[in-house]
Design an enzyme around this catalytic site. Structure first.
Site, PDB file in Angstrom:
ATOM      1  N   ASP A  65       0.878  -1.166   0.000  1.00 53.64           N
ATOM      2  CA  ASP A  65       0.000   0.000   0.000  1.00 53.64           C
ATOM      3  C   ASP A  65       0.915   1.215   0.000  1.00 53.64           C
ATOM      4  O   ASP A  65       1.650   1.441   0.973  1.00 53.64           O
ATOM      5  CB  ASP A  65      -0.890  -0.017   1.253  1.00 53.64           C
ATOM      6  CG  ASP A  65      -1.835   1.184   1.293  1.00 53.64           C
ATOM      7  OD1 ASP A  65      -1.583   2.188   0.594  1.00 53.64           O
ATOM      8  OD2 ASP A  65      -2.828   1.107   2.041  1.00 53.64           O
ATOM      9  N   SER A 145       0.018  12.632 -15.970  1.00 56.82           N
ATOM     10  CA  SER A 145      -1.229  12.686 -16.734  1.00 56.82           C
ATOM     11  C   SER A 145      -1.248  13.981 -17.534  1.00 56.82           C
ATOM     12  O   SER A 145      -0.489  14.917 -17.227  1.00 56.82           O
ATOM     13  CB  SER A 145      -2.402  12.686 -15.744  1.00 56.82           C
ATOM     14  OG  SER A 145      -3.598  13.062 -16.367  1.00 56.82           O
ATOM     15  N   TYR A 158      -6.852  15.927  -8.253  1.00 58.69           N
ATOM     16  CA  TYR A 158      -6.082  15.043  -9.133  1.00 58.69           C
ATOM     17  C   TYR A 158      -5.008  15.869  -9.846  1.00 58.69           C
ATOM     18  O   TYR A 158      -3.828  15.497  -9.871  1.00 58.69           O
ATOM     19  CB  TYR A 158      -7.032  14.373 -10.135  1.00 58.69           C
ATOM     20  CG  TYR A 158      -6.371  13.357 -11.046  1.00 58.69           C
ATOM     21  CD1 TYR A 158      -5.949  12.123 -10.552  1.00 58.69           C
ATOM     22  CD2 TYR A 158      -6.175  13.631 -12.400  1.00 58.69           C
ATOM     23  CE1 TYR A 158      -5.348  11.193 -11.396  1.00 58.69           C
ATOM     24  CE2 TYR A 158      -5.584  12.702 -13.245  1.00 58.69           C
ATOM     25  CZ  TYR A 158      -5.174  11.487 -12.732  1.00 58.69           C
ATOM     26  OH  TYR A 158      -4.573  10.575 -13.573  1.00 58.69           O
ATOM     27  N   CYS A 159      -5.409  17.026 -10.429  1.00 55.46           N
ATOM     28  CA  CYS A 159      -4.419  17.913 -11.077  1.00 55.46           C
ATOM     29  C   CYS A 159      -3.360  18.322 -10.058  1.00 55.46           C
ATOM     30  O   CYS A 159      -2.156  18.287 -10.368  1.00 55.46           O
ATOM     31  CB  CYS A 159      -5.093  19.183 -11.608  1.00 55.46           C
ATOM     32  SG  CYS A 159      -5.903  18.995 -13.195  1.00 55.46           S
ATOM     33  N   ALA A 160      -3.804  18.691  -8.861  1.00 53.64           N
ATOM     34  CA  ALA A 160      -2.848  19.149  -7.840  1.00 53.64           C
ATOM     35  C   ALA A 160      -1.822  18.059  -7.541  1.00 53.64           C
ATOM     36  O   ALA A 160      -0.623  18.329  -7.424  1.00 53.64           O
ATOM     37  CB  ALA A 160      -3.588  19.539  -6.562  1.00 53.64           C
ATOM     38  N   LYS A 162      -0.813  15.640  -9.496  1.00 50.54           N
ATOM     39  CA  LYS A 162       0.089  15.415 -10.636  1.00 50.54           C
ATOM     40  C   LYS A 162       1.032  16.611 -10.806  1.00 50.54           C
ATOM     41  O   LYS A 162       2.211  16.427 -11.102  1.00 50.54           O
ATOM     42  CB  LYS A 162      -0.714  15.155 -11.914  1.00 50.54           C
ATOM     43  CG  LYS A 162      -1.589  13.889 -11.859  1.00 50.54           C
ATOM     44  CD  LYS A 162      -0.790  12.607 -11.678  1.00 50.54           C
ATOM     45  CE  LYS A 162      -1.635  11.344 -11.788  1.00 50.54           C
ATOM     46  NZ  LYS A 162      -0.905  10.109 -11.542  1.00 50.54           N
TER      47      LYS A 162
HETATM   48  N1  LIG Z   1      -6.577   5.770 -17.199  1.00 54.57           N
HETATM   49  C1  LIG Z   1      -6.350   7.017 -17.580  1.00 54.57           C
HETATM   50  O1  LIG Z   1      -7.137   7.612 -18.354  1.00 54.57           O
HETATM   51  C2  LIG Z   1      -5.127   7.739 -17.082  1.00 54.57           C
HETATM   52  C3  LIG Z   1      -4.797   8.961 -17.689  1.00 54.57           C
HETATM   53  C4  LIG Z   1      -3.687   9.645 -17.235  1.00 54.57           C
HETATM   54  C5  LIG Z   1      -2.927   9.135 -16.213  1.00 54.57           C
HETATM   55  N2  LIG Z   1      -3.249   7.960 -15.631  1.00 54.57           N
HETATM   56  C6  LIG Z   1      -2.437   7.481 -14.503  1.00 54.57           C
HETATM   57  O2  LIG Z   1      -2.053   6.153 -14.726  1.00 54.57           O
HETATM   58  C7  LIG Z   1      -1.800   5.524 -13.473  1.00 54.57           C
HETATM   59  C8  LIG Z   1      -2.423   4.137 -13.471  1.00 54.57           C
HETATM   60  O3  LIG Z   1      -3.827   4.281 -13.547  1.00 54.57           O
HETATM   61  P1  LIG Z   1      -4.764   3.277 -14.372  1.00 54.57           P
HETATM   62  O4  LIG Z   1      -5.488   4.113 -15.353  1.00 54.57           O
HETATM   63  O5  LIG Z   1      -4.026   2.103 -14.810  1.00 54.57           O
HETATM   64  O6  LIG Z   1      -5.836   2.925 -13.227  1.00 54.57           O
HETATM   65  P2  LIG Z   1      -6.318   1.535 -12.587  1.00 54.57           P
HETATM   66  O7  LIG Z   1      -6.594   0.538 -13.642  1.00 54.57           O
HETATM   67  O8  LIG Z   1      -7.412   1.918 -11.656  1.00 54.57           O
HETATM   68  O9  LIG Z   1      -5.026   1.049 -11.773  1.00 54.57           O
HETATM   69  C9  LIG Z   1      -4.619   1.741 -10.623  1.00 54.57           C
HETATM   70  C10 LIG Z   1      -3.524   0.948  -9.955  1.00 54.57           C
HETATM   71  O10 LIG Z   1      -3.073   1.680  -8.801  1.00 54.57           O
HETATM   72  C11 LIG Z   1      -3.056   0.799  -7.694  1.00 54.57           C
HETATM   73  N3  LIG Z   1      -3.281   1.509  -6.442  1.00 54.57           N
HETATM   74  C12 LIG Z   1      -4.289   2.348  -6.118  1.00 54.57           C
HETATM   75  N4  LIG Z   1      -4.169   2.746  -4.844  1.00 54.57           N
HETATM   76  C13 LIG Z   1      -3.057   2.140  -4.349  1.00 54.57           C
HETATM   77  C14 LIG Z   1      -2.412   2.126  -3.091  1.00 54.57           C
HETATM   78  N5  LIG Z   1      -2.884   2.813  -2.042  1.00 54.57           N
HETATM   79  N6  LIG Z   1      -1.298   1.392  -2.938  1.00 54.57           N
HETATM   80  C15 LIG Z   1      -0.806   0.674  -3.980  1.00 54.57           C
HETATM   81  N7  LIG Z   1      -1.366   0.634  -5.181  1.00 54.57           N
HETATM   82  C16 LIG Z   1      -2.487   1.346  -5.363  1.00 54.57           C
HETATM   83  C17 LIG Z   1      -4.155  -0.216  -7.974  1.00 54.57           C
HETATM   84  O11 LIG Z   1      -3.861  -1.457  -7.318  1.00 54.57           O
HETATM   85  P3  LIG Z   1      -4.609  -2.021  -6.013  1.00 54.57           P
HETATM   86  O12 LIG Z   1      -6.008  -1.530  -6.033  1.00 54.57           O
HETATM   87  O13 LIG Z   1      -4.460  -3.510  -6.171  1.00 54.57           O
HETATM   88  O14 LIG Z   1      -3.810  -1.492  -4.866  1.00 54.57           O
HETATM   89  C18 LIG Z   1      -4.006  -0.399  -9.473  1.00 54.57           C
HETATM   90  O15 LIG Z   1      -3.028  -1.380  -9.746  1.00 54.57           O
HETATM   91  C19 LIG Z   1      -2.333   6.467 -12.400  1.00 54.57           C
HETATM   92  O16 LIG Z   1      -1.271   7.164 -11.787  1.00 54.57           O
HETATM   93  C20 LIG Z   1      -3.197   7.431 -13.184  1.00 54.57           C
HETATM   94  O17 LIG Z   1      -3.282   8.710 -12.570  1.00 54.57           O
HETATM   95  C21 LIG Z   1      -4.332   7.229 -16.047  1.00 54.57           C
END
Ligand SMILES: NC(=O)c1ccc[n+]([C@@H]2O[C@H](COP(=O)([O-])OP(=O)(O)OC[C@H]3O[C@@H](n4cnc5c(N)ncnc54)[C@H](OP(=O)(O)O)[C@@H]3O)[C@@H](O)[C@H]2O)c1
Length: 280
Positions: A65, A145, A158-160, A162
């Site tokens: 975590d 992002s 979220y913006c803050a 990043k």
């Molecule tokens: N999807 C988009 O449109 C998008 C766009 C721009 C940027 N991003 C960025 O890409 C990254 C990955 O996001 P995603 O889109 O792949 O989302 P996702 O499918 O929801 O995956 C999020 C991941 O973060 C992990 N996570 C969340 N809270 C956590 C914690 N407290 N400790 C450890 N792991 C944690 C989750 O694992 P567990 O729940 O198993 O802990 C999961 O593996 C993020 O930083 C997000 O801001 C995504």
């Protein structure tokens, strides 16, 4: 860069972009330490990674975590006991939101979001940095992002989180350059737009359940997004823009901020449904 045999640690590897990145590194026969909270999901990703590497890579699923420093320390030690070094670290774990600031009912979710996205990144890196070789082919990669480049409606905290990562990385980059010069690891910020993952459906609700939803059809496939992050990692660029338009708009932000704010509002209006937009 030959990725075979490199030791890669990925946070948020149980789903979405992190999972796809793990698979892509494994296909290149890199060893992967997979960190997240959901152990069962991690075990499944690990099995897929072993298969993808033809059983030639070390694959280590490790519960972590990112908001819990003891858990981060334990996971990093678990990884480095097996892999000795962390040649590439991908700091990807994150959560999102979808709520106007003035519609928020529960501010405690803001603390949770900053804790995962910003401090969670710093926590894992804090314990991993001693194991990152001070060499120019080492990589510290932070998944930011488009919301780390511009202001985006529904995304204040979220913006803050990043934008905080961008400041953190800019400072860290100067420190590493100051300390290690041409042997300094590259600090890479990658900035996806909309990617098809569970990020929005698992967003923090800020006490306001129906706020905003992406229209999924416009999101980029996860494999394509992960591939762009992999390419930015190999290239060691400071900022991995996802499109030429993002790169161009980013370089103009200081000159024509009002125009770019307008573009962001228009973009979000065409991509989201929300009670405020009358299309809920
Ligand atoms: N999807 C988009 O449109 C998008 C766009 C721009 C940027 N991003 C960025 O890409 C990254 C990955 O996001 P995603 O889109 O792949 O989302 P996702 O499918 O929801 O995956 C999020 C991941 O973060 C992990 N996570 C969340 N809270 C956590 C914690 N407290 N400790 C450890 N792991 C944690 C989750 O694992 P567990 O729940 O198993 O802990 C999961 O593996 C993020 O930083 C997000 O801001 C995504």
């Amino acid at each position: 860069m030959d990725l075979a045999g490199k030791n890669v640690l990925i946070t948020g590897a149980s789903a979405g972009i992190g999972k796809e990145l793990a698979l892509q590194f494994a296909r290149h026969k890199a060893n992967v330490a997979l960190l997240a909270r959901r152990v069962e999901a991690l075990e499944e990703v690990a099995a897929e990674c072993r298969l993808a590497s033809g059983n030639q890579a070390k694959v280590l699923p490790l519960r972590c975590d990112v908001t819990d420093r003891a858990s981060c320390r334990e996971a990093v030690l678990g990884a480095t006991n097996e892999m000795q070094t962390v040649d590439i670290i991908i700091l990807n774990a994150g959560v999102s939101m979808g709520c106007y600031f003035e519609d928020i009912k529960d501010l405690s979710d803001a603390d949770k979001l900053m804790d995962v996205n910003f401090m969670g990144t710093a926590n894992v890196l804090f314990y991993a940095l001693p194991y990152i070789p001070k060499r120019s082919d080492s990589r510290i990669v932070v998944v930011s992002s488009i919301a780390g480049l511009f202001g985006v409606p529904f995304r204040t905290f979220y913006c803050a989180s990043k934008w905080a990562l961008h400041g953190f990385c800019a400072s860290l980059r100067t420190e590493l350059l100051d300390a290690y010069g041409s042997n300094s690891p590259a600090v890479v910020l990658t900035c996806p737009g909309e990617v098809s993952t569970s990020l929005n459906s698992s967003r923090l609700k800020f006490g306001n359940d129906v706020a905003a939803e992406f229209l999924d059809s416009v999101a980029e496939p996860t494999s394509q997004a992960a591939n762009k992050i992999l390419e930015a990692t190999i290239a060691g660029v400071k900022v991995g823009f996802f499109t030429k338009a993002h790169s161009w708009l980013s370089s103009c932000y200081g000159w024509i901020p009002a125009t770019i704010d307008g573009i962001m509002i228009k973009g979000v209006r065409s991509r989201m449904r929300a009670p405020r937009y009358g299309n809920w």
